[in-house]
Design a protein around this motif. Structure first.
Motif, PDB file in Angstrom:
ATOM      1  N   GLN A   1      11.884   1.391  -4.354  1.00 21.75           N
ATOM      2  CA  GLN A   1      12.171   0.455  -3.278  1.00 21.75           C
ATOM      3  C   GLN A   1      10.963   0.305  -2.368  1.00 21.75           C
ATOM      4  N   GLN A   2      10.994  -0.768  -1.570  1.00 21.95           N
ATOM      5  CA  GLN A   2       9.925  -1.039  -0.620  1.00 21.95           C
ATOM      6  C   GLN A   2      10.384  -0.680   0.787  1.00 21.95           C
ATOM      7  N   TRP A   3       9.514   0.036   1.503  1.00 17.78           N
ATOM      8  CA  TRP A   3       9.816   0.430   2.879  1.00 17.78           C
ATOM      9  C   TRP A   3       8.619   0.116   3.755  1.00 17.78           C
ATOM     10  N   PRO A   4       8.842  -0.233   5.029  1.00 13.55           N
ATOM     11  CA  PRO A   4       7.701  -0.470   5.927  1.00 13.55           C
ATOM     12  C   PRO A   4       6.833   0.782   6.028  1.00 13.55           C
ATOM     13  N   CYS A   5       5.528   0.603   5.897  1.00 12.64           N
ATOM     14  CA  CYS A   5       4.627   1.754   6.005  1.00 12.64           C
ATOM     15  C   CYS A   5       4.586   2.302   7.422  1.00 12.64           C
TER      16      CYS A   5
ATOM     17  N   GLY B   1       7.554   6.062  12.861  1.00 12.23           N
ATOM     18  CA  GLY B   1       6.179   6.429  12.581  1.00 12.23           C
ATOM     19  C   GLY B   1       5.729   6.020  11.192  1.00 12.23           C
ATOM     20  N   TRP B   2       4.808   6.820  10.609  1.00  8.36           N
ATOM     21  CA  TRP B   2       4.226   6.526   9.307  1.00  8.36           C
ATOM     22  C   TRP B   2       5.132   6.985   8.177  1.00  8.36           C
ATOM     23  N   PHE B   3       5.129   6.199   7.099  1.00  6.65           N
ATOM     24  CA  PHE B   3       5.931   6.523   5.917  1.00  6.65           C
ATOM     25  C   PHE B   3       5.053   7.187   4.865  1.00  6.65           C
ATOM     26  N   SER B   4       5.569   8.221   4.230  1.00 12.40           N
ATOM     27  CA  SER B   4       4.853   8.907   3.159  1.00 12.40           C
ATOM     28  C   SER B   4       5.485   8.563   1.818  1.00 12.40           C
ATOM     29  N   THR B   5       4.668   8.050   0.903  1.00 13.82           N
ATOM     30  CA  THR B   5       5.174   7.743  -0.430  1.00 13.82           C
ATOM     31  C   THR B   5       5.312   8.997  -1.278  1.00 13.82           C
ATOM     32  N   ALA B   6       4.851  10.139  -0.756  1.00 18.12           N
ATOM     33  CA  ALA B   6       4.961  11.387  -1.509  1.00 18.12           C
ATOM     34  C   ALA B   6       6.388  11.922  -1.502  1.00 18.12           C
ATOM     35  N   ASN B   7       7.078  11.740  -0.365  1.00 19.35           N
ATOM     36  CA  ASN B   7       8.423  12.318  -0.253  1.00 19.35           C
ATOM     37  C   ASN B   7       9.438  11.380   0.391  1.00 19.35           C
TER      38      ASN B   7
ATOM     39  N   ALA C   1       5.835   1.616  -1.413  1.00 22.91           N
ATOM     40  CA  ALA C   1       6.794   1.785  -2.503  1.00 22.91           C
ATOM     41  C   ALA C   1       7.174   3.259  -2.635  1.00 22.91           C
ATOM     42  N   TRP C   2       8.460   3.508  -2.725  1.00 27.12           N
ATOM     43  CA  TRP C   2       8.957   4.865  -2.958  1.00 27.12           C
ATOM     44  C   TRP C   2      10.340   4.794  -3.595  1.00 27.12           C
ATOM     45  N   ASN C   3      10.535   5.547  -4.656  1.00 21.96           N
ATOM     46  CA  ASN C   3      11.823   5.647  -5.325  1.00 21.96           C
ATOM     47  C   ASN C   3      12.346   4.278  -5.778  1.00 21.96           C
TER      48      ASN C   3
ATOM     49  N   GLY D   1       0.826  -1.205   0.000  1.00 24.49           N
ATOM     50  CA  GLY D   1       0.000   0.000   0.000  1.00 24.49           C
ATOM     51  C   GLY D   1       0.853   1.244   0.000  1.00 24.49           C
ATOM     52  N   SER D   2       0.208   2.373   0.220  1.00 24.93           N
ATOM     53  CA  SER D   2       0.904   3.652   0.232  1.00 24.93           C
ATOM     54  C   SER D   2       0.816   4.263   1.606  1.00 24.93           C
ATOM     55  N   GLY D   3       1.513   5.361   1.805  1.00 24.72           N
ATOM     56  CA  GLY D   3       1.523   6.031   3.088  1.00 24.72           C
ATOM     57  C   GLY D   3       0.126   6.402   3.518  1.00 24.72           C
TER      58      GLY D   3
END
Length: 312
Positions: A76-80, A86-92, A72-74, A56-58
């Motif tokens: 790569q996959q990162w824990p949301c 805290g929370w991950f933002s796929t925007a930045n 997903a960002w750039n 999913g996304s942030g």
């Protein structure tokens, strides 16, 4: 730093799990096969708990109890969600975590807002090379990403398990040095919380905690003579001088032949201690997982075995 160390421990456990074949019965917990010193052979998760590959996304859910949803960002996959970040933002590519404690009113991080209007969040952004760059705290009227996801019992159970230390047994035998064919040999090792238990450790989550309890299950002695060895319910009982030779020890072995054919005419005894570790969640009392944890001897115990007439 603590989180980094814990990740290293978990990574090591997964490597061992991948390298050590074992069979698990989801109904009864794990069954331990031969494994290296102080390493877990198999972990069985809570029934019904499965890993969620996410994707999913942030700002979305943190995943099921058994897995971590990924963002997903750039490329790569990162824990949301990360418990520290805290929370991950796929925007930045940034993580947002509510500052605790919150800065005092009037602090520049409030950006002129009143504390009643929202909260200040720590910001850490992903960079190339898996590095994190902290940015100045930011004010948000609404939590970026929403409230923290529910605790994952499995993760808390593994954290509690990592708090328990298991020592290898220091072996003893009587008679020491040279035993006699046909006469029982007393076998034991020194008792301590980390060698014979029981042990307990608790990992605290946001809304619940999980307690891991380790209890000694079996102790198997390889007596070095090719026999099945000795299976004992505990660490054994130290020999008391003056005890008659015909008294059967609580944990012992009777040799039927000498050690003359062994290298250096010496047998080397080892012991394998199996612990059963059960993790239980506080909110429902349900078992999260069960694991058999096997610890083997660091230093074998040398023992010679002779005929009675050879000692006269």
């Amino acid at each position: 730093m603590l989180k980094t160390l814990w990740r290293l421990v978990v990574a090591t456990l997964f490597l061992v799990l991948a390298a050590t074949p074992a069979v698990a019965d989801p109904g009864t917990g794990g069954t331990a096969g031969e494994c290296k010193n102080r390493y877990i052979c198999v972990v069985v998760t809570e029934p019904g708990s499965t890993a969620d590959p996410g994707g999913g996304s942030g700002g979305t859910s943190g995943g099921s109890d058994g897995g971590v949803q990924m963002c997903a960002w750039n490329g790569q996959q990162w824990p949301c969600w990360d418990d520290d970040l805290g929370w991950f933002s796929t925007a930045n590519g940034c993580y947002y975590h509510r500052s605790d404690p919150q800065p005092p009113a009037g602090d520049p991080s409030w950006e002129g807002h009143d504390p009643a209007d929202g909260a200040v969040y720590e910001v850490n952004c992903r960079q190339t090379g898996d590095t994190l760059t902290p940015l100045p705290p930011q004010f948000f009227a609404q939590p970026p990403g929403g409230p923290p996801p529910p605790d994952r019992p499995y993760d808390l159970g593994m954290k509690a398990l990592g708090m328990i230390h298991f020592d290898a047994p220091e072996l003893h035998a009587a008679p020491a040095g040279t035993a006699v064919v046909g006469v029982p040999v007393w076998l034991w090792y020194a008792k301590s919380p980390t060698s014979s238990g029981p042990q307990h450790a608790t990992a605290q989550g946001r809304t619940m905690h999980v307690t891991a309890t380790a209890a000694l299950r079996t102790v198997h002695w390889d007596t070095g003579d090719g026999s099945p060895g000795a299976d004992c319910n505990g660490p054994g009982t130290p020999y008391v001088p003056g005890t008659g030779a015909n008294v059967q020890p609580p944990c012992g072995h009777t040799y039927r032949s000498t050690s003359a054919g062994a290298q250096d005419q010496t047998l080397y005894l080892t012991a394998r201690v199996v612990w059963r570790v059960v993790a239980v969640r506080s909110d429902t009392g349900a078992q999260v997982f069960a694991v058999d944890y096997t610890v083997t001897t660091d230093v074998p115990l040398p023992l010679k075995v002779a005929e009675v007439q050879a000692l006269n």
